[in-house]
Design an enzyme around this catalytic site. Structure first.
Site, PDB file in Angstrom:
ATOM      1  N   ASP A   1       0.359  -7.623   1.290  1.00  0.00           N
ATOM      2  CA  ASP A   1       0.732  -6.106   1.800  1.00  0.00           C
ATOM      3  C   ASP A   1       2.142  -6.029   1.626  1.00  0.00           C
ATOM      4  O   ASP A   1       2.708  -5.068   2.377  1.00  0.00           O
ATOM      5  CB  ASP A   1       0.115  -5.715   2.797  1.00  0.00           C
ATOM      6  CG  ASP A   1       0.068  -4.081   2.853  1.00  0.00           C
ATOM      7  OD1 ASP A   1       0.427  -3.376   1.652  1.00  0.00           O
ATOM      8  OD2 ASP A   1      -0.388  -3.475   3.899  1.00  0.00           O
TER       9      ASP A   1
ATOM     10  N   SER B   1       4.625   2.443   8.199  1.00  0.00           N
ATOM     11  CA  SER B   1       4.274   1.229   7.082  1.00  0.00           C
ATOM     12  C   SER B   1       5.446   0.827   6.323  1.00  0.00           C
ATOM     13  O   SER B   1       6.255   1.886   5.710  1.00  0.00           O
ATOM     14  CB  SER B   1       3.341   1.651   6.167  1.00  0.00           C
ATOM     15  OG  SER B   1       2.017   2.094   6.815  1.00  0.00           O
TER      16      SER B   1
ATOM     17  N   HIS C   1       0.782  -1.288   0.137  1.00  0.00           N
ATOM     18  CA  HIS C   1      -0.144   0.082  -0.081  1.00  0.00           C
ATOM     19  C   HIS C   1       0.891   1.250   0.131  1.00  0.00           C
ATOM     20  O   HIS C   1       0.321   2.324  -0.237  1.00  0.00           O
ATOM     21  CB  HIS C   1      -0.940   0.058   1.315  1.00  0.00           C
ATOM     22  CG  HIS C   1      -0.411   0.192   2.433  1.00  0.00           C
ATOM     23  ND1 HIS C   1      -0.146  -0.761   3.624  1.00  0.00           N
ATOM     24  CD2 HIS C   1       0.174   1.477   3.114  1.00  0.00           C
ATOM     25  CE1 HIS C   1       0.410  -0.365   4.445  1.00  0.00           C
ATOM     26  NE2 HIS C   1       0.580   1.018   4.397  1.00  0.00           N
TER      27      HIS C   1
END
Length: 545
Positions: free
Chosen positions: A125, A210, A94
């Site tokens: 992911d 992230s 993402h």
């Protein structure tokens, strides 16, 4: 019940409440002390761990699902990444979704280096990046010779200390948060479409973290930080992707020279914890298992399994009535863990009861989501940026997908979209008859052909079931049906759900096509992957005044 797709709540990323700070690791020699001429290996290794963590600058340009012939304005984001042996960089999928440009920066430099996205795994992911500039890799090559680059560590035990390293916002500098392993279980990944192994920790994971590494006390990378829980629902709950999932991603690319995804068992099931339910299916008190409630038509599992079968073992592993299998010492985990440890195309053996008889069979696993009518991500997102569409006589047709639902109905699409579309999102499956997508009439442009339709919301975002009495299997099939109509056909009759019909004159639709494209600045009447784009219009935007 374990499904390959669970109910998805729109991911929220506010900053969680900060806990009392943990004791930080000593990352440098205090200024009041003289540095030792030969630093210990642990001190050197920790400094290299920090050097291996990168800041990612990504420019995104997302498809416009409301106007599929256009793109949305570009936006920018920052996140984290880290280097592993083999001149490879790992981050979250993402973090680089719909990327147009990706650059990475080291913690001690302001130079940004161009990076290429080599592979994206939406289910897990994870994204794999590469930098071509040799200058970027100079010091890391020396670290690699010394065996000092980040190396994977084991799955943590409960209460094992962990540290999250990355570039959280707000702020520009490298940040470190600390906590412990709280739980290890199968979890629905917010960016994916199924459940994979995940580790819950109480270390803060904020926007910007992230893609950053999670390390243990031995300075081994044990996973990738990727999502957290809204602090209004739970305090200090974050998750990281364990390195076993990362290994699966990397092994998949190594085996197949591309990312092929995680597998799906091919069926849905329910627990058999009720005594009378087990009795009705002839199960002995000493046996346990799960009840098959549905089998996908288009996967190999349908050759072996049927609705009503009771599966007792997978690959020789006993399944409990709650659908769990043994996992580590004293723990149990959802049976999907066994399935997702394999690769698409691998063989799964099953032991099951049918009509009181025991059977042992095996079948080939399909890719997660391959059986679904409604896709969570564009399957060709690496090569293609524009959503597929067909424009005919002012009618705009698209395929149903999660990005479309999110674009049209906003972050609350799960509650705002029509129930029929949500039902298809969860339970719609491809059929042997050929239906592989849900085709929608998404909007009606104002033209002479569409007078009387264009202002009525009754016709917007409706399921297209048939064209001139022939079932529509997917968007490509709709285009083929339009092209294959005999020349003497006068009307185009689109049969929609809820017994609604839209009819336009075929000749008028063809004659107005050029004007429609020019008026609405549409470059082509069709945009379909793996199909030559049909270009009738000149693609110029002109005033109709």
């Amino acid at each position: 019940m374990s499904l390959d797709r669970q109910r998805r709540r729109p991911p929220a990323r506010p900053q969680p409440k900060l806990k009392a700070p943990h004791q930080p690791l000593q990352t440098a020699v205090p200024q009041t002390q003289q540095a030792a001429p030969h630093p210990q290996v642990s001190e050197l290794s920790y400094d290299i761990v920090l050097d291996s963590v990168l800041k990612v600058y990504c420019t995104h340009c997302e498809p416009n699902y409301e106007l599929p012939w256009a793109m949305t304005p570009q936006r920018h984001s920052t996140s984290s990444a880290f280097i592993i042996p083999g001149r490879r960089i790992l981050t979250n999928a993402h973090s680089v979704e719909h990327h147009t440009a990706v650059r990475v920066k080291k913690r001690y430099s302001d130079i940004k280096y161009d990076a290429h996205v080599i592979a994206i795994g939406n289910e897990c992911d994870i994204a794999l990046l590469q930098v071509d500039d040799d200058e970027f890799w100079q010091e890391f090559e020396e670290y690699h010779k010394l065996g000092q680059l980040l190396h994977p560590g084991p799955l943590p035990e409960l209460q094992d200390p962990v540290r999250v390293i990355g570039y959280p916002s707000p702020g520009n500098q490298l940040g470190i948060t600390a906590g412990v392993c709280s739980r290890v279980e199968m979890l629905h990944y917010a960016h994916g479409q199924g459940e994979l192994l995940a580790v819950q920790i109480d270390a803060a994971i904020n926007p910007g973290n992230s893609g950053g590494p999670v390390i243990n006390e031995n300075l081994q990378v044990i996973g990738i930080a990727f999502q957290s829980v809204d602090p209004s629902h739970a305090d200090s709950v974050g998750y990281f992707i364990p390195y076993s999932v990362v290994d699966h991603f990397l092994d998949d690319i190594s085996r197949h020279k591309r990312y092929t995804g995680f597998p799906f068992c091919g069926f849905r099931w329910q627990k058999m914890e009720n005594h009378y339910l087990r009795r009705a299916y002839g199960m002995e008190s000493s046996s346990s298992g799960i009840l098959v409630t549905w089998v996908a038509e288009t996967v190999d599992a349908t050759r072996v399994l049927k609705k009503g079968d009771v599966i007792t073992h997978m690959d020789g592993v006993s399944i409990s009535n709650a659908g769990t299998i043994p996992f580590r010492n004293g723990e149990r985990i959802d049976l999907d863990y066994l399935v997702t440890s394999k690769f698409s195309g691998d063989i799964l053996s099953v032991t099951f009861q049918r009509n009181g008889k025991r059977h042992e069979e095996s079948y080939k696993l399909s890719q997660m989501g391959a059986h679904s009518l409604v896709q969570v991500h564009d399957a060709q997102h690496m090569e293609r940026r524009q959503p597929e569409y067909v424009v005919c006589g002012g009618l705009v047709f698209q395929s149903l997908s999660e990005p479309f639902l999110r674009a049209v109905y906003g972050d609350s699409w799960l509650y705002e979209a029509p129930v029929a579309l949500i039902e298809l999102y969860y339970n719609g499956a491809k059929t042997r008859a050929g239906r592989s997508e849900v085709v929608l009439l998404t909007q009606i442009l104002s033209t002479a052909c569409t007078t009387g339709y264009e202002s009525d919301r009754e016709y917007f975002v409706r399921i297209v079931e048939r064209l001139n009495s022939k079932p529509v299997n997917n968007l490509h099939h709709l285009a083929e049906l339009l092209d294959a109509l005999p020349s003497d056909v006068r009307d185009l009759r689109f049969e929609l759900d809820r017994d609604t019909v839209v009819i336009v004159d075929r000749r008028a639709a063809l004659e107005e096509e050029r004007d429609i494209l020019r008026t609405y600045c549409i470059s082509a009447p069709r945009s379909l992957a793996d199909q030559k784009v049909h270009t009738e219009g000149n693609g110029k935007c002109e005033s109709t005044d």
